[in-house]
Design a protein around this motif. Structure first.
Motif, PDB file in Angstrom:
ATOM      1  N   ILE A  64       0.836  -1.206   0.000  1.00  0.00           N
ATOM      2  CA  ILE A  64       0.000   0.000   0.000  1.00  0.00           C
ATOM      3  C   ILE A  64       0.867   1.252   0.000  1.00  0.00           C
ATOM      4  CG2 ILE A  64      -1.748   1.289   1.281  1.00  0.00           C
ATOM      5  CD1 ILE A  64      -2.720  -1.371   2.416  1.00  0.00           C
ATOM      6  N   VAL A  65       1.861   1.287   0.903  1.00  0.00           N
ATOM      7  CA  VAL A  65       2.740   2.453   1.009  1.00  0.00           C
ATOM      8  C   VAL A  65       3.572   2.613  -0.263  1.00  0.00           C
ATOM      9  CG1 VAL A  65       4.657   3.463   2.303  1.00  0.00           C
ATOM     10  CG2 VAL A  65       2.821   2.281   3.517  1.00  0.00           C
ATOM     11  N   THR A  66       4.048   1.492  -0.793  1.00  0.00           N
ATOM     12  CA  THR A  66       4.877   1.545  -2.003  1.00  0.00           C
ATOM     13  C   THR A  66       4.106   2.126  -3.181  1.00  0.00           C
ATOM     14  OG1 THR A  66       6.108  -0.403  -1.249  1.00  0.00           O
ATOM     15  CG2 THR A  66       6.282   0.171  -3.579  1.00  0.00           C
ATOM     16  N   VAL A  67       2.878   1.667  -3.353  1.00  0.00           N
ATOM     17  CA  VAL A  67       2.048   2.187  -4.450  1.00  0.00           C
ATOM     18  C   VAL A  67       1.806   3.691  -4.280  1.00  0.00           C
ATOM     19  CG1 VAL A  67      -0.245   2.110  -5.497  1.00  0.00           C
ATOM     20  CG2 VAL A  67       0.958  -0.014  -4.971  1.00  0.00           C
ATOM     21  N   ALA A  68       1.567   4.099  -3.040  1.00  0.00           N
ATOM     22  CA  ALA A  68       1.315   5.523  -2.781  1.00  0.00           C
ATOM     23  C   ALA A  68       2.550   6.362  -3.109  1.00  0.00           C
ATOM     24  CB  ALA A  68       0.912   5.721  -1.325  1.00  0.00           C
ATOM     25  N   ILE A  69       3.721   5.902  -2.670  1.00  0.00           N
ATOM     26  CA  ILE A  69       4.965   6.644  -2.948  1.00  0.00           C
ATOM     27  C   ILE A  69       5.253   6.673  -4.443  1.00  0.00           C
ATOM     28  CG2 ILE A  69       7.467   6.654  -2.592  1.00  0.00           C
ATOM     29  CD1 ILE A  69       6.971   5.429   0.157  1.00  0.00           C
ATOM     30  N   TYR A  70       5.024   5.535  -5.095  1.00  0.00           N
ATOM     31  CA  TYR A  70       5.283   5.459  -6.530  1.00  0.00           C
ATOM     32  C   TYR A  70       4.366   6.405  -7.304  1.00  0.00           C
ATOM     33  CZ  TYR A  70       6.033   3.497 -11.178  1.00  0.00           C
ATOM     34  OH  TYR A  70       6.331   3.342 -12.497  1.00  0.00           O
ATOM     35  N   ALA A  71       3.116   6.454  -6.881  1.00  0.00           N
ATOM     36  CA  ALA A  71       2.155   7.326  -7.562  1.00  0.00           C
ATOM     37  C   ALA A  71       2.509   8.801  -7.378  1.00  0.00           C
ATOM     38  CB  ALA A  71       0.747   7.058  -7.042  1.00  0.00           C
ATOM     39  N   LEU A  72       3.045   9.164  -6.201  1.00  0.00           N
ATOM     40  CA  LEU A  72       3.341  10.562  -5.910  1.00  0.00           C
ATOM     41  C   LEU A  72       4.718  10.997  -6.396  1.00  0.00           C
ATOM     42  CD1 LEU A  72       1.931  10.764  -2.260  1.00  0.00           C
ATOM     43  CD2 LEU A  72       0.906  11.743  -4.326  1.00  0.00           C
ATOM     44  N   SER A  73       5.702  10.074  -6.261  1.00  0.00           N
ATOM     45  CA  SER A  73       7.086  10.501  -6.495  1.00  0.00           C
ATOM     46  C   SER A  73       7.849   9.653  -7.500  1.00  0.00           C
ATOM     47  CB  SER A  73       7.852  10.499  -5.161  1.00  0.00           C
ATOM     48  OG  SER A  73       7.172  11.240  -4.186  1.00  0.00           O
ATOM     49  N   GLY A  74       7.320   8.479  -7.860  1.00  0.00           N
ATOM     50  CA  GLY A  74       8.025   7.637  -8.818  1.00  0.00           C
ATOM     51  C   GLY A  74       8.967   6.650  -8.154  1.00  0.00           C
ATOM     52  N   LEU A  75       9.690   5.896  -8.960  1.00  0.00           N
ATOM     53  CA  LEU A  75      10.552   4.815  -8.478  1.00  0.00           C
ATOM     54  C   LEU A  75      11.771   5.328  -7.714  1.00  0.00           C
ATOM     55  CD1 LEU A  75      11.154   1.749  -8.475  1.00  0.00           C
ATOM     56  CD2 LEU A  75      12.311   2.061 -10.686  1.00  0.00           C
ATOM     57  N   LYS A  76      12.226   6.523  -8.046  1.00  0.00           N
ATOM     58  CA  LYS A  76      13.450   7.051  -7.447  1.00  0.00           C
ATOM     59  C   LYS A  76      13.382   7.066  -5.928  1.00  0.00           C
ATOM     60  CE  LYS A  76      16.235  11.285  -7.239  1.00  0.00           C
ATOM     61  NZ  LYS A  76      16.396  12.676  -7.760  1.00  0.00           N
ATOM     62  N   TYR A  77      12.302   7.570  -5.362  1.00  0.00           N
ATOM     63  CA  TYR A  77      12.203   7.700  -3.913  1.00  0.00           C
ATOM     64  C   TYR A  77      11.978   6.350  -3.230  1.00  0.00           C
ATOM     65  CZ  TYR A  77      12.261  12.716  -4.504  1.00  0.00           C
ATOM     66  OH  TYR A  77      12.648  13.989  -4.817  1.00  0.00           O
ATOM     67  N   ILE A  80      15.453   5.104  -2.869  1.00  0.00           N
ATOM     68  CA  ILE A  80      16.151   5.835  -1.803  1.00  0.00           C
ATOM     69  C   ILE A  80      15.738   5.318  -0.433  1.00  0.00           C
ATOM     70  CG2 ILE A  80      16.342   8.093  -0.672  1.00  0.00           C
ATOM     71  CD1 ILE A  80      16.167   9.371  -3.453  1.00  0.00           C
ATOM     72  N   ILE A  81      14.435   5.118  -0.233  1.00  0.00           N
ATOM     73  CA  ILE A  81      13.942   4.594   1.044  1.00  0.00           C
ATOM     74  C   ILE A  81      14.484   3.195   1.288  1.00  0.00           C
ATOM     75  CG2 ILE A  81      11.864   3.833   2.270  1.00  0.00           C
ATOM     76  CD1 ILE A  81      10.371   6.134   0.873  1.00  0.00           C
ATOM     77  N   ASP A  82      14.519   2.377   0.248  1.00  0.00           N
ATOM     78  CA  ASP A  82      15.058   1.026   0.367  1.00  0.00           C
ATOM     79  C   ASP A  82      16.525   1.071   0.807  1.00  0.00           C
ATOM     80  OD1 ASP A  82      14.863  -1.858   0.027  1.00  0.00           O
ATOM     81  OD2 ASP A  82      16.170  -1.592  -1.706  1.00  0.00           O
ATOM     82  N   PHE A  83      17.295   1.977   0.235  1.00  0.00           N
ATOM     83  CA  PHE A  83      18.708   2.104   0.594  1.00  0.00           C
ATOM     84  C   PHE A  83      18.866   2.585   2.035  1.00  0.00           C
ATOM     85  CE2 PHE A  83      22.646   4.685   0.761  1.00  0.00           C
ATOM     86  CZ  PHE A  83      23.562   3.679   0.501  1.00  0.00           C
ATOM     87  N   LEU A  84      18.043   3.547   2.455  1.00  0.00           N
ATOM     88  CA  LEU A  84      18.125   4.070   3.817  1.00  0.00           C
ATOM     89  C   LEU A  84      17.766   3.002   4.852  1.00  0.00           C
ATOM     90  CD1 LEU A  84      16.598   7.641   3.358  1.00  0.00           C
ATOM     91  CD2 LEU A  84      19.010   7.035   3.662  1.00  0.00           C
ATOM     92  N   THR A  85      16.767   2.166   4.543  1.00  0.00           N
ATOM     93  CA  THR A  85      16.416   1.104   5.483  1.00  0.00           C
ATOM     94  C   THR A  85      17.548   0.082   5.601  1.00  0.00           C
ATOM     95  OG1 THR A  85      15.277  -0.085   3.690  1.00  0.00           O
ATOM     96  CG2 THR A  85      13.940   1.309   5.119  1.00  0.00           C
ATOM     97  N   PHE A  86      18.262  -0.150   4.493  1.00  0.00           N
ATOM     98  CA  PHE A  86      19.429  -1.044   4.546  1.00  0.00           C
ATOM     99  C   PHE A  86      20.506  -0.462   5.458  1.00  0.00           C
ATOM    100  CE2 PHE A  86      23.758  -1.557   2.893  1.00  0.00           C
ATOM    101  CZ  PHE A  86      23.953  -2.903   3.182  1.00  0.00           C
ATOM    102  N   ILE A  87      20.784   0.837   5.303  1.00  0.00           N
ATOM    103  CA  ILE A  87      21.794   1.485   6.145  1.00  0.00           C
ATOM    104  C   ILE A  87      21.395   1.403   7.613  1.00  0.00           C
ATOM    105  CG2 ILE A  87      22.881   3.684   6.704  1.00  0.00           C
ATOM    106  CD1 ILE A  87      23.912   2.454   4.137  1.00  0.00           C
ATOM    107  N   PHE A  88      20.119   1.651   7.904  1.00  0.00           N
ATOM    108  CA  PHE A  88      19.633   1.584   9.292  1.00  0.00           C
ATOM    109  C   PHE A  88      19.832   0.185   9.861  1.00  0.00           C
ATOM    110  CE2 PHE A  88      16.185   0.506  12.211  1.00  0.00           C
ATOM    111  CZ  PHE A  88      16.366   1.463  13.201  1.00  0.00           C
ATOM    112  N   ALA A  89      19.447  -0.852   9.096  1.00  0.00           N
ATOM    113  CA  ALA A  89      19.591  -2.232   9.571  1.00  0.00           C
ATOM    114  C   ALA A  89      21.057  -2.599   9.751  1.00  0.00           C
ATOM    115  CB  ALA A  89      18.916  -3.189   8.579  1.00  0.00           C
ATOM    116  N   PHE A  90      21.903  -2.154   8.836  1.00  0.00           N
ATOM    117  CA  PHE A  90      23.332  -2.468   8.901  1.00  0.00           C
ATOM    118  C   PHE A  90      23.972  -1.857  10.142  1.00  0.00           C
ATOM    119  CE2 PHE A  90      27.775  -1.457   7.913  1.00  0.00           C
ATOM    120  CZ  PHE A  90      28.252  -2.724   7.561  1.00  0.00           C
ATOM    121  N   ILE A  91      23.695  -0.579  10.394  1.00  0.00           N
ATOM    122  CA  ILE A  91      24.269   0.109  11.551  1.00  0.00           C
ATOM    123  C   ILE A  91      23.762  -0.511  12.855  1.00  0.00           C
ATOM    124  CG2 ILE A  91      24.306   2.304  12.799  1.00  0.00           C
ATOM    125  CD1 ILE A  91      24.313   3.722  10.099  1.00  0.00           C
TER     126      ILE A  91
END
Length: 351
Positions: A64-77, A80-91
């Protein structure tokens, strides 16, 4: 990277998923062993319930959230969110999670393939653990066919109604979410094997049968909600057996797997377990397509005395063959579960 350079192609997605699959083959067993190291034996069941809760939560809300973000901002964001969650989990894992070290001197000089063989040999020597893995392999075979047939059956019986399909499929996550909430509160049974068998008997008879004889999305949604509600409890008890009880070391699916296998063997055993029990999932996917297209659907379009009897329960037209297959899957699952219930090696898990 591919997206930012504007060279993203479908071939690269296949490559990325292939690499992710290789990474998961190492990550999943390692994460399972880590849970055994940092969680006390008494909290295995509760931990499994929490994991099931968040897995179900992700299943429901992430799309649901992914579709909403994609509709508003496209694949780029999304990337970016996917990368940030990886950094958070890694740290978090690197600095805030203390994982005790295991001393396994005898494994020091063994190569990776030798350690893999060691894990497989261990499983085949432990007949009770092996029977548990066979049980999960059997369930995954049915689940592979079940999951593959669900969307085609609903779409073919509702004139391609995406809304009704969405309601039914989302109820899988809702049911898992609700079911995971009862796991920490569920009283610990003296005998876990009968509990697991009873859960699967209920799921096969109720969920599969209702999916077969149901004629609209209300019945199908009810079937999925009831059939998946106790699955988190099943998985919690199975893992228990793999993580706790062994002759020397304290090494419910969560409880069995964590209690029956020594801690220094769990990485290899979980790897071998995943190989054996999940191999039946793609087999189920393949069998579903073959049986649906070559047997069940054509059979329900013919005319015979037996077909008329089946038609009374599942109706007629497109999708009735898949509905009939669900009933047969329920019967096969029910019989298979009862056979495991009387298996002497399977019953030894409760010793």
């Amino acid at each position: 990277m591919f997206f930012s350079l504007d060279i993203l192609k479908i071939e690269y997605l296949y490559l990325v998923n292939f690499l992710l699959g290789i990474g998961d083959a190492f990550q999943n067993p390692a994460s399972e062993v880590t849970i055994s190291l940092i969680v006390s034996k008494e909290n295995y069941i509760k931990t499994s319930g929490v994991r099931s809760f968040f897995n179900s939560f992700i299943t429901i809300f992430v799309p649901i959230v992914t579709v909403a973000i994609y509709a508003l901002s496209g694949l780029k964001y999304i990337l970016i969110i996917d990368f940030l969650t990886f950094i958070f989990a890694f740290i978090t894992l690197l600095f805030f999670v203390d994982i005790p070290k295991i001393k396994v001197l005898e494994e020091k000089n063994k190569k990776i393939y030798q350690q893999c063989i060691h894990g497989i040999k261990y499983i085949f020597l432990k007949k009770d653990i092996l029977s548990l893995i066979y049980f999960m392999g059997f369930i995954n075979l049915i689940a592979g066919m079940y999951n593959t047939a669900l969307a085609p059956m609903i779409l073919s019986r509702t004139s391609n109604n995406d809304f009704q399909l969405g309601i039914v499929t989302s109820s899988v996550g809702v049911s898992g979410l609700l079911g995971s909430l009862i796991v920490p509160k569920f009283p610990y049974p003296k005998k876990r094997v009968p509990l697991m068998i009873n859960i699967m008997v209920f799921s096969f008879l109720i969920c599969n049968t209702l999916l077969g004889i149901g004629k609209n999305y209300i019945w199908w949604t009810l079937a999925v909600l009831m059939g998946h509600f106790f699955v988190p409890l099943l998985l919690a008890n199975m893992e228990y057996f793999m993580r706790t009880k062994v002759p020397i070391l304290l090494a419910n699916m969560e409880y069995f797997m964590r209690t029956k296998v020594p801690i220094e063997m769990q990485g290899k055993v979980f790897s071998a377990r995943n190989t054996i029990q999940y191999a039946t999932l793609p087999l189920g996917n393949l069998l579903c397509g073959i049986l649906a297209d070559r047997f069940f659907e054509p059979y329900m379009l013919e005319t015979s005395k037996l077909q008329k009897i089946f038609q009374y329960f599942v109706g007629s037209g497109s999708g009735s063959g898949l509905a009939l297959m669900y009933i047969f899957l329920g019967i096969i699952g029910f019989i298979g579960s009862l056979l495991f219930k009387i298996n002497k090696n399977f019953k030894k898990l409760d010793d």
